[in-house]
Motif scaffolding. Structure first.
Motif, mmCIF file in Angstrom:
data_model
loop_
_atom_site.group_PDB
_atom_site.id
_atom_site.type_symbol
_atom_site.label_atom_id
_atom_site.label_comp_id
_atom_site.label_asym_id
_atom_site.label_seq_id
_atom_site.Cartn_x
_atom_site.Cartn_y
_atom_site.Cartn_z
ATOM 1 N N ALA A 98 0.837 -1.201 0.000
ATOM 2 C CA ALA A 98 0.000 0.000 0.000
ATOM 3 C C ALA A 98 0.874 1.255 0.000
ATOM 4 O O ALA A 98 0.668 2.174 -0.789
ATOM 5 C CB ALA A 98 -0.916 -0.012 1.224
ATOM 6 N N LEU A 99 1.885 1.252 0.887
ATOM 7 C CA LEU A 99 2.753 2.433 1.004
ATOM 8 C C LEU A 99 3.478 2.722 -0.300
ATOM 9 O O LEU A 99 3.492 3.853 -0.796
ATOM 10 C CB LEU A 99 3.819 2.150 2.057
ATOM 11 C CG LEU A 99 3.651 2.771 3.426
ATOM 12 C CD1 LEU A 99 4.819 2.376 4.297
ATOM 13 C CD2 LEU A 99 3.552 4.282 3.329
ATOM 14 N N THR A 100 4.081 1.665 -0.851
ATOM 15 C CA THR A 100 4.889 1.882 -2.053
ATOM 16 C C THR A 100 4.005 2.228 -3.242
ATOM 17 O O THR A 100 4.381 3.046 -4.083
ATOM 18 C CB THR A 100 5.732 0.634 -2.367
ATOM 19 O OG1 THR A 100 6.121 0.052 -1.134
ATOM 20 C CG2 THR A 100 6.967 0.975 -3.153
ATOM 21 N N SER A 101 2.796 1.623 -3.319
ATOM 22 C CA SER A 101 1.899 1.966 -4.416
ATOM 23 C C SER A 101 1.535 3.438 -4.331
ATOM 24 O O SER A 101 1.460 4.140 -5.349
ATOM 25 C CB SER A 101 0.614 1.142 -4.350
ATOM 26 O OG SER A 101 0.921 -0.199 -4.476
ATOM 27 N N PHE A 315 9.060 -1.163 -6.405
ATOM 28 C CA PHE A 315 10.111 -0.235 -6.849
ATOM 29 C C PHE A 315 10.771 -0.748 -8.135
ATOM 30 O O PHE A 315 10.939 -0.017 -9.115
ATOM 31 C CB PHE A 315 11.145 -0.054 -5.734
ATOM 32 C CG PHE A 315 12.362 0.703 -6.179
ATOM 33 C CD1 PHE A 315 12.273 2.034 -6.560
ATOM 34 C CD2 PHE A 315 13.604 0.082 -6.232
ATOM 35 C CE1 PHE A 315 13.387 2.743 -6.986
ATOM 36 C CE2 PHE A 315 14.739 0.777 -6.657
ATOM 37 C CZ PHE A 315 14.623 2.109 -7.035
ATOM 38 N N ILE A 316 11.116 -2.022 -8.136
ATOM 39 C CA ILE A 316 11.796 -2.596 -9.308
ATOM 40 C C ILE A 316 10.855 -2.564 -10.520
ATOM 41 O O ILE A 316 11.257 -2.206 -11.624
ATOM 42 C CB ILE A 316 12.295 -4.026 -8.990
ATOM 43 C CG1 ILE A 316 13.436 -3.934 -7.972
ATOM 44 C CG2 ILE A 316 12.767 -4.744 -10.260
ATOM 45 C CD1 ILE A 316 13.907 -5.256 -7.416
ATOM 46 N N ALA A 317 9.571 -2.888 -10.271
ATOM 47 C CA ALA A 317 8.600 -2.829 -11.367
ATOM 48 C C ALA A 317 8.550 -1.410 -11.943
ATOM 49 O O ALA A 317 8.582 -1.225 -13.165
ATOM 50 C CB ALA A 317 7.227 -3.255 -10.866
ATOM 51 N N SER A 318 8.509 -0.394 -11.070
ATOM 52 C CA SER A 318 8.431 0.993 -11.557
ATOM 53 C C SER A 318 9.668 1.353 -12.357
ATOM 54 O O SER A 318 9.586 2.058 -13.358
ATOM 55 C CB SER A 318 8.305 1.984 -10.406
ATOM 56 O OG SER A 318 7.330 1.583 -9.526
ATOM 57 N N CYS A 319 10.837 0.893 -11.898
ATOM 58 C CA CYS A 319 12.067 1.220 -12.621
ATOM 59 C C CYS A 319 12.035 0.651 -14.035
ATOM 60 O O CYS A 319 12.612 1.201 -14.953
ATOM 61 C CB CYS A 319 13.288 0.676 -11.887
ATOM 62 S SG CYS A 319 13.613 1.573 -10.384
ATOM 63 N N TYR A 320 11.358 -0.494 -14.185
ATOM 64 C CA TYR A 320 11.227 -1.085 -15.518
ATOM 65 C C TYR A 320 9.999 -0.546 -16.246
ATOM 66 O O TYR A 320 9.603 -1.064 -17.285
ATOM 67 C CB TYR A 320 11.132 -2.614 -15.415
ATOM 68 C CG TYR A 320 12.480 -3.281 -15.213
ATOM 69 C CD1 TYR A 320 13.273 -3.630 -16.308
ATOM 70 C CD2 TYR A 320 12.967 -3.541 -13.941
ATOM 71 C CE1 TYR A 320 14.503 -4.226 -16.126
ATOM 72 C CE2 TYR A 320 14.200 -4.136 -13.749
ATOM 73 C CZ TYR A 320 14.968 -4.477 -14.851
ATOM 74 O OH TYR A 320 16.191 -5.068 -14.671
ATOM 75 N N GLY A 321 9.362 0.454 -15.663
ATOM 76 C CA GLY A 321 8.184 1.057 -16.276
ATOM 77 C C GLY A 321 6.981 0.130 -16.275
ATOM 78 O O GLY A 321 6.093 0.233 -17.112
ATOM 79 N N MET A 322 6.947 -0.811 -15.328
ATOM 80 C CA MET A 322 5.810 -1.747 -15.280
ATOM 81 C C MET A 322 4.891 -1.407 -14.115
ATOM 82 O O MET A 322 5.327 -0.888 -13.092
ATOM 83 C CB MET A 322 6.320 -3.190 -15.089
ATOM 84 C CG MET A 322 7.054 -3.714 -16.309
ATOM 85 S SD MET A 322 8.097 -5.121 -15.900
ATOM 86 C CE MET A 322 6.891 -6.354 -15.516
ATOM 87 N N GLU A 323 3.649 -1.734 -14.293
ATOM 88 C CA GLU A 323 2.676 -1.490 -13.225
ATOM 89 C C GLU A 323 2.131 -2.845 -12.772
ATOM 90 O O GLU A 323 1.731 -3.654 -13.606
ATOM 91 C CB GLU A 323 1.561 -0.607 -13.769
ATOM 92 C CG GLU A 323 0.611 -0.168 -12.720
ATOM 93 C CD GLU A 323 0.443 1.367 -12.693
ATOM 94 O OE1 GLU A 323 -0.501 1.784 -12.062
ATOM 95 O OE2 GLU A 323 1.236 2.103 -13.295
ATOM 96 N N GLN A 328 -1.297 -9.606 -9.534
ATOM 97 C CA GLN A 328 0.150 -9.706 -9.248
ATOM 98 C C GLN A 328 0.429 -9.303 -7.800
ATOM 99 O O GLN A 328 1.259 -9.890 -7.123
ATOM 100 C CB GLN A 328 0.935 -8.797 -10.199
ATOM 101 C CG GLN A 328 1.262 -9.460 -11.518
ATOM 102 C CD GLN A 328 1.930 -8.495 -12.466
ATOM 103 O OE1 GLN A 328 1.520 -7.351 -12.592
ATOM 104 N NE2 GLN A 328 2.973 -8.943 -13.140
ATOM 105 N N MET A 329 -0.315 -8.285 -7.338
ATOM 106 C CA MET A 329 -0.124 -7.863 -5.942
ATOM 107 C C MET A 329 -0.526 -8.983 -4.986
ATOM 108 O O MET A 329 0.113 -9.224 -3.975
ATOM 109 C CB MET A 329 -0.939 -6.615 -5.647
ATOM 110 C CG MET A 329 -0.407 -5.404 -6.373
ATOM 111 S SD MET A 329 -0.645 -3.937 -5.408
ATOM 112 C CE MET A 329 -0.219 -2.683 -6.575
#
Ligand code: ASP
Length: 411
Positions: A98-101, A315-323, A328-329
């Motif tokens: 929740a926090l990171t999202s 974080f890693i997903a965001s760095c790869y531009g993925m949501e 998945q969550m």
């Protein structure tokens, strides 16, 4: 009386940590000296703690099972402990997600170039079923020699159960186990005395090595993980300690401070186990309960690791531009809970198990390289949370056990 004698051990541990930070800052940008000459002293301290882990887990769990006195009570305490661990860990993952999202808009996707030269060599993540099968040892001694905690715990529980069911003959062995536990605890007390020195040396090196790296986005992710750790302590343990166990949170945290600082600096739940037991018993946990619940928790209950895995995955997903999608969550909740159970209570183990989470949801495992450089900083917080969760469980189960005993006596 000299000033040294007047200060308590926790005070010395705290001074050791502050002094470590101060000296570490002096060596910022020039960590060779601390790595070559100061860290090895910290390593000696960690070695001494690790050297005790196998006998502490083996004898204290076996002794814990024996002193619970009947197999039904072992089952009762075991089931409650396991449920507590499972629920708090699942909540931890949800807090992390929740926090990171909520903050993920702050992470900019990294360009292809930045990700192309990642060099993290991912070790192959164990399959979920293998993790479960490997809990059951195929040899009596192998788990001890390899310091493999989950099979060691199974060995200890079976040994304790065997001793309990063997009647009079078992009693003799039970007495030996009890005496050995006493001896191991005395050895433990000797080693705990040098904690301030160990903490000083480890802290100095962490600050000297990691200081400059904690900038920008990484500082942000680390910050989010730490907010998650603190939220979990306040919400989950706060609720458990205050409302379920009836203890003031401030008293709990004060009593736990030596163990928390030890976890923060050693980054190993296993190594912190002796200090954690000491703190819990002083806080009023029943020794037979804490000697069962804490070694088990040091191995399977990792709320901090679970938060870290959730934060890292997003974080890693965001760095790869993925949501991440909702399903998945959901997979993150499941695999991070399992991965944290399978994570050994040693430094850095959570990062290896992160590979299992990333693989399950189809993220590139090489993404771990993005955070590997500062994993130590994540690890310091997550280990502290891990052992605090174990302690909150020991206090609660002790209270429930006392209540049950009183009800029985009254009936
Ligand atoms: N260092 C952690 C512990 O010992 C495990 C991890 O790396 O997450 O609890």
């Amino acid at each position: 009386m000299s000033a040294k004698r007047k200060l308590s051990l926790p005070a010395w541990i705290f001074i050791g940590m502050l002094a470590g930070i101060a000296v570490g800052l002096c060596f910022l940008g020039n960590p060779e000296f601390t790595t070559n000459y100061i860290k090895p002293v910290g390593t000696i301290y960690i070695n001494l703690l690790k050297f005790l882990v196998v006998p502490v887990v083996l004898f204290s769990i076996t002794d814990g099972v024996i002193s619970l006195n009947d197999l039904k009570r072992v089952g009762d305490v075991g089931v409650k402990t396991f449920l507590y661990y499972l629920c708090t860990t699942a909540v931890a993952v949800v807090i992390g997600l929740a926090l990171t999202s909520a903050c993920k808009g702050l992470f900019a996707p990294l360009g292809d170039g930045a990700l192309g030269d990642l060099t993290y060599e991912a070790k192959e993540a164990p399959a979920v079923m293998d993790v479960i099968v490997n809990i059951f040892p195929d040899s009596f001694f192998k788990p001890m020699v390899e310091a493999n905690m989950l099979p060691l715990i199974v060995t200890a529980i079976l040994l304790g159960a065997g001793i309990l069911s063997a009647g009079e003959k078992g009693q003799k062995i039970g007495e030996i186990v009890n005496a050995m536990t006493e001896v191991i605890m005395k050895m433990m007390m000797m080693i705990i005395q040098i904690t301030p020195i160990g903490v000083f040396c480890l802290m100095t090196n962490v600050v000297a090595v990691n200081g400059p790296k904690i900038v920008g986005t990484l500082a942000l992710v680390i910050g989010i993980a730490y907010v998650g750790y603190i939220l979990h302590i306040c919400l989950v343990y706060g609720f458990s300690v205050r409302f379920l166990s009836g203890m003031k949170m401030t008293d709990f945290l004060k009593g736990m401070a030596p163990a928390m600082i030890t976890a923060f600096t050693t980054t190993s739940s296993n190594a912190t186990l002796p200090v954690n037991m000491e703190c819990c018993n002083k806080l009023g946990a029943e020794p037979e309960i804490s000697s069962f619940v804490l070694p088990l928790g040091a191995t399977i209950n990792m709320d901090g690791t679970a938060i870290y895995q959730a934060v890292a995955a997003i974080f890693i997903a965001s760095c790869y531009g993925m949501e991440l999608t909702l399903s998945q969550m959901g997979m993150v909740v499941l695999t991070a809970t399992l991965a944290s159970i399978g994570t050994a209570g040693v430094s850095g183990a959570g990062m290896l198990m992160l590979a299992m989470v990333l693989e399950t949801i189809g993220l590139p495992v090489e993404g771990i390289a993005l955070i590997a450089g500062v994993d130590k900083i994540f690890d310091m917080g997550r280990t502290t949370l891990n052992i605090t969760g174990d302690a909150s469980c020991a206090i609660l189960i002790s209270k429930l056990d006392r209540k049950k005993k009183a009800a029985k006596a009254g009936a």
